[in-house]
Every structure is written in structure tokens, then in C-alpha cells.
Design a protein around this motif. Structure first.
Motif, PDB file in Angstrom:
ATOM      1  N   SER A  92      -9.092  -3.007   2.883  1.00  0.00           N
ATOM      2  CA  SER A  92      -7.819  -2.394   3.242  1.00  0.00           C
ATOM      3  C   SER A  92      -8.133  -1.174   4.085  1.00  0.00           C
ATOM      4  O   SER A  92      -9.074  -0.442   3.796  1.00  0.00           O
TER       5      SER A  92
ATOM      6  N   ASN B 260      -6.096  10.561  12.612  1.00  0.00           N
ATOM      7  CA  ASN B 260      -6.021   9.121  12.354  1.00  0.00           C
ATOM      8  C   ASN B 260      -7.408   8.501  12.438  1.00  0.00           C
ATOM      9  O   ASN B 260      -8.229   8.899  13.269  1.00  0.00           O
TER      10      ASN B 260
ATOM     11  N   LYS C 251       0.311   4.133   1.526  1.00  0.00           N
ATOM     12  CA  LYS C 251       0.384   4.610   2.910  1.00  0.00           C
ATOM     13  C   LYS C 251       0.258   3.389   3.816  1.00  0.00           C
ATOM     14  O   LYS C 251      -0.386   2.411   3.445  1.00  0.00           O
TER      15      LYS C 251
ATOM     16  N   ALA D  89       0.851  -1.199   0.000  1.00  0.00           N
ATOM     17  CA  ALA D  89       0.000   0.000   0.000  1.00  0.00           C
ATOM     18  C   ALA D  89       0.883   1.245   0.000  1.00  0.00           C
ATOM     19  O   ALA D  89       1.984   1.242   0.546  1.00  0.00           O
TER      20      ALA D  89
ATOM     21  N   ALA E 105      -0.947   0.553   5.933  1.00  0.00           N
ATOM     22  CA  ALA E 105      -2.306   0.014   6.007  1.00  0.00           C
ATOM     23  C   ALA E 105      -2.264  -1.454   6.408  1.00  0.00           C
ATOM     24  O   ALA E 105      -1.206  -2.090   6.404  1.00  0.00           O
TER      25      ALA E 105
ATOM     26  N   GLN F 189      -6.314   2.120   6.440  1.00  0.00           N
ATOM     27  CA  GLN F 189      -5.168   2.899   6.917  1.00  0.00           C
ATOM     28  C   GLN F 189      -5.394   3.252   8.388  1.00  0.00           C
ATOM     29  O   GLN F 189      -5.710   4.381   8.737  1.00  0.00           O
TER      30      GLN F 189
ATOM     31  N   THR G  44      -3.114   1.944  10.916  1.00  0.00           N
ATOM     32  CA  THR G  44      -1.927   1.442  11.628  1.00  0.00           C
ATOM     33  C   THR G  44      -1.456   2.361  12.743  1.00  0.00           C
ATOM     34  O   THR G  44      -0.761   1.903  13.646  1.00  0.00           O
TER      35      THR G  44
END
Length: 111
Positions: free
Chosen positions: A48, A94, A30, A28, A32, A50, A52
């Protein structure tokens, strides 16, 4: 903000599912994770996410999440995302996953 009719809302297939498998998604763009979500009668679908910065792999297993199930599949690098796992940005920007307070059956629709 644009308003919609209730019939527009009904067209969105929002369901709860349980994350049953998680892997790092190294291809990915970014950071993920690859997620496998059990959506009951719909089976296990891939996504998927993002997330993390907020979640470790281990803490995601067993978490129930709200998913959009009727978007077309989307190719992300070498992975086919089949559902959209939903969330909200926290104060740091986030994504925090949308979930429920109490367990509900996988595949249950949002009302």
C-alpha cells in the motif's frame, strides 16, 4: 545520525520490482493505492502506498520500484501489505517512489 555496520545494511533485503497492478485503496485512512509488485523469484507481492498526489494509476503500471522485502506483513484495513515500497518526500511533502534509471531484472538485490 546513528551509524551502522555493513552487516546491519546486509540484513535489509532491498530489491527491485515492477508494478503490475494498481487499484485505489478506498478503505485506507489517507488516500492510497494498492500495488502488486513483481519481484522475480519472490513472486508478486502486495503493498500500500500513499502516492496519490504524485502518481495516477495508469502511469504506475510497468514502473520499477525499490522495495524492502523482509519486513513482516502488515494489515492495513482489509489489505495485507507484504513489502514496503520506498520513496522520498518532495518539496511539497508528497512521496516520490525510489526507482532506477535503467531496467534491471525483477528481484535483483540492491548492492
Amino acid at each position: 545520525m546513528q551509524t551502522i555496520d555493513f552487516s546491519d545494511f546486509q540484513r535489509i533485503d532491498l530489491r527491485i520490482g515492477t508494478i503490475v497492478q494498481v487499484e485505489n485503496f478506498s478503505k485506507a485512512r489517507k488516500p492510497a493505492y494498492k500495488l502488486w509488485v513483481d519481484l522475480g523469484d519472490l513472486g508478486i507481492r502486495k503493498s500500500s502506498a500513499q502516492i496519490t498526489e504524485v502518481y495516477d494509476l495508469e502511469e504506475l503500471i510497468g514502473k520499477q520500484v525499490i522495495c524492502v522485502c523482509n519486513f513482516p506483513p502488515k494489515q492495513i484495513a482489509d489489505f495485507m501489505s507484504e513489502v514496503l515500497v520506498t520513496g522520498f518526500k518532495n518539496k511539497d511533502g508528497n512521496v516520490v517512489l525510489s526507482t532506477v534509471d535503467f531496467p534491471v531484472p525483477n528481484g535483483e538485490k540492491l548492492h
